[in-house]
Design an enzyme around this catalytic site. Structure first.
Site, PDB file in Angstrom:
ATOM      1  N   HIS A 258       5.452  -9.713  10.692  1.00 56.27           N
ATOM      2  CA  HIS A 258       6.209  -9.540   9.448  1.00 56.27           C
ATOM      3  C   HIS A 258       7.696  -9.715   9.734  1.00 56.27           C
ATOM      4  CE1 HIS A 258       2.785  -7.811   7.288  1.00 56.27           C
ATOM      5  NE2 HIS A 258       2.608  -6.945   8.262  1.00 56.27           N
TER       6      HIS A 258
ATOM      7  N   TYR B  59      10.446   0.241   8.195  1.00 58.16           N
ATOM      8  CA  TYR B  59       9.098  -0.159   8.621  1.00 58.16           C
ATOM      9  C   TYR B  59       8.579   0.829   9.677  1.00 58.16           C
ATOM     10  CZ  TYR B  59       5.535  -3.472  10.291  1.00 58.16           C
ATOM     11  OH  TYR B  59       4.359  -4.089  10.655  1.00 58.16           O
TER      12      TYR B  59
ATOM     13  N   ASP C 284      -3.818  -8.212   5.842  1.00 57.20           N
ATOM     14  CA  ASP C 284      -2.621  -9.052   5.670  1.00 57.20           C
ATOM     15  C   ASP C 284      -2.532 -10.081   6.798  1.00 57.20           C
ATOM     16  OD1 ASP C 284      -2.244  -6.639   7.096  1.00 57.20           O
ATOM     17  OD2 ASP C 284      -0.070  -6.721   6.914  1.00 57.20           O
TER      18      ASP C 284
ATOM     19  N   ASP D 184       1.952  -6.138  14.268  1.00 56.44           N
ATOM     20  CA  ASP D 184       2.787  -5.329  13.362  1.00 56.44           C
ATOM     21  C   ASP D 184       4.047  -4.791  14.039  1.00 56.44           C
ATOM     22  OD1 ASP D 184       1.425  -5.416  10.938  1.00 56.44           O
ATOM     23  OD2 ASP D 184       0.110  -3.750  11.445  1.00 56.44           O
TER      24      ASP D 184
ATOM     25  N   GLU E  11      -6.220  -5.835  10.154  1.00 55.55           N
ATOM     26  CA  GLU E  11      -5.793  -5.514   8.779  1.00 55.55           C
ATOM     27  C   GLU E  11      -5.629  -6.814   7.986  1.00 55.55           C
ATOM     28  OE1 GLU E  11      -2.575  -2.679   8.431  1.00 55.55           O
ATOM     29  OE2 GLU E  11      -3.127  -2.257   6.354  1.00 55.55           O
TER      30      GLU E  11
ATOM     31  N   HIS F   2      -4.953  -8.433  15.160  1.00 54.21           N
ATOM     32  CA  HIS F   2      -5.074  -7.216  14.334  1.00 54.21           C
ATOM     33  C   HIS F   2      -5.950  -7.534  13.127  1.00 54.21           C
ATOM     34  CE1 HIS F   2      -4.065  -3.709  12.095  1.00 54.21           C
ATOM     35  NE2 HIS F   2      -2.926  -4.092  11.564  1.00 54.21           N
TER      36      HIS F   2
ATOM     37  N   HIS G 239       0.807  -1.233   0.000  1.00 58.26           N
ATOM     38  CA  HIS G 239       0.000   0.000   0.000  1.00 58.26           C
ATOM     39  C   HIS G 239       0.840   1.283   0.000  1.00 58.26           C
ATOM     40  CE1 HIS G 239       0.307   0.035   4.381  1.00 58.26           C
ATOM     41  NE2 HIS G 239      -0.660  -0.837   4.596  1.00 58.26           N
TER      42      HIS G 239
ATOM     43  N   HIS H  60      -1.181  -1.128  15.052  1.00 59.30           N
ATOM     44  CA  HIS H  60      -1.197   0.027  14.190  1.00 59.30           C
ATOM     45  C   HIS H  60      -2.609   0.450  13.791  1.00 59.30           C
ATOM     46  CE1 HIS H  60      -1.209  -0.422   9.555  1.00 59.30           C
ATOM     47  NE2 HIS H  60      -1.032   0.844   9.695  1.00 59.30           N
TER      48      HIS H  60
HETATM   49 FE1  FEO Z   1      -1.381  -3.297  10.055  1.00 58.47          FE
HETATM   50 FE2  FEO Z   1       0.629  -5.916   8.849  1.00 58.47          FE
HETATM   51  O1  FEO Z   1      -0.919  -4.887   9.109  1.00 58.47           O
END
Ligand code: FEO
Length: 394
Positions: free
Chosen positions: A224, A191, A82, A164, A80, A78, A24, A145
């Site tokens: 991640h 990041y 992903d 995250d 989001e 979370h 994104h 996040h």
């Molecule tokens: Fe806020 Fe890796 O998503």
């Protein structure tokens, strides 16, 4: 990627996304990973899922260890996508009646993402969940996040599943800090600069809270990139340092140019800065990605932006970058603007307006030069660099 047993009975069952190069709007030339964790206990538990297109890979990874139907609990740290995109498929596979534990905002946000009924159960900050031999503690981390974000802490193992936070967009088979080595820190810094910078004050409060609670970490497992097991304190200390936004004696000159005039100005300003002992990074916006520039902005004291005037406005790449940087809310910066123009010359004023909105310390009205800078113009640019250099080192 085959699952890795990261501690006795705890597996990383996540996936590498080798080919993603734009996350994104953030450039990810090293890809990324979506980490998910399987804990074998009396209550077998899955922490987080993966992006939807990798759902089958996640289910295969789980299947190589246990029958997915044996999963009792799912934790969603979370919303989001992903990390939650694989949830519907996983639930279908393991049994839709199984409970999904998440924050209160997680209940709201997951319900807004998926049309199928999910058996969501909100947990309180500090609530514990017994899995048998292990206990999980949930820690609310609103806005790190998203409003729904939380951490899950495996008490007996002293492992933090941090969603995250502490992550890096990095795909690899080297899954631990001691295996990948020092090359991981620039990824962690990028990041932070592009995802978490605007939440710096919250991060400092969170670290304070965690210190008060006396939590110890044998391992920090983000969603991640690599897992911090050799030296989890290294990434925590880096987050504290970055969140304080204490700048180095450093300036970033971000610019674009149409006929090299603004570029000549950037070079002369850079010389003036360097002469004052300031580390300087001139970055042409069509040669560097905005997310790489933000990484340099993180620890720079001065952000100097140069734009030609185009059609009475800013050059489009400059508008893009200013919008991006403004959203990430860097603090404690000196700002200065410059640019070449033909006949109207609005760019410097427009950049200064953004600096004021961002509460940058604008130490000079800025410098605009008509058409091509002559020797006098170049000297004026050099002097502007010197002035900013003095403000940085003084
Ligand atoms: Fe806020 Fe890796 O998503």
């Amino acid at each position: 990627m085959k699952p890795i047993e990261i501690a006795q009975g705890i597996f990383d069952v996540g996936v590498n996304d080798w080919n993603i190069s734009d996350f994104h709007g953030y450039s990810t030339p090293f890809g990324t990973s979506y980490n998910a964790f399987l804990i074998l206990d009396e209550k077998t538990t899955l922490i987080d899922t993966v992006k939807s297109e990798f759902s089958d890979q996640l289910i295969n990874n789980i299947s190589s260890i246990i029958d997915p139907k044996k999963i009792d609990y799912v934790i969603s740290n979370h919303t989001e996508m992903d990390h939650s995109g694989g949830l519907p498929r996983v639930m279908h596979r393991i049994g839709e009646e199984k409970q999904i534990f998440c924050s209160k905002m997680g209940v709201k946000n997951l319900s807004r993402h998926f049309s199928q009924k999910l058996n969501l159960r909100a947990v309180e900050n500090g609530e514990e969940l017994s899995l048998g031999a292990r206990t999980l503690t949930f820690l609310e981390t609103r806005m790190l996040h998203w409003p729904d974000s939380m951490f899950t802490y495996a008490k007996e193992d002293k492992i933090l599943f941090s969603s995250d936070a502490f992550g890096q967009h990095y795909a690899g088979f080297e899954k631990f800090d001691d295996v990948v080595g020092h090359i991981i820190m620039p990824h962690a810094k990028k990041y932070f600069a592009n995802i978490l910078l605007l939440y710096s004050p919250l991060i400092l409060k969170l670290v304070e809270k965690v210190t008060e609670l006396g939590l110890e970490f044998n391992m920090i497992c983000p969603d991640h990139g690599i897992i911090w097991r050799k030296d989890p304190a290294k990434i925590i200390n880096a987050y504290v340092q970055w969140s304080k936004q204490e700048a180095e004696k450093k300036a970033v000159i971000v610019y674009d140019t149409m006929w090299h005039s603004t570029e000549k100005m950037a070079d002369a300003i850079a010389s003036g800065l360097a002469e004052q002992g300031v580390k300087v990074r001139p970055m042409h916006l069509r040669k560097f990605h905005r997310s790489d520039i933000m990484t340099e902005v993180l620890d720079a004291r001065a952000i100097i932006v140069g734009s030609p005037t185009l059609n009475n406005g800013l050059f489009p790449t400059i508008s893009d970058f200013l919008t991006y940087m403004k959203g990430l809310k860097p603090l404690n910066k000196i700002g200065a603007a410059f640019g070449s123009y033909g006949w109207s010359g609005e760019s410097v004023k427009l950049i200064n307006n953004v600096f004021k909105e961002m509460k940058f310390e604008v130490i000079d009205p800025g410098l605009k030069i008509q058409y091509v800078p002559d020797n006098e113009g170049i000297e004026a640019c050099y002097q502007l660099g010197t002035k900013i250099g003095n403000a940085i080192t003084g």
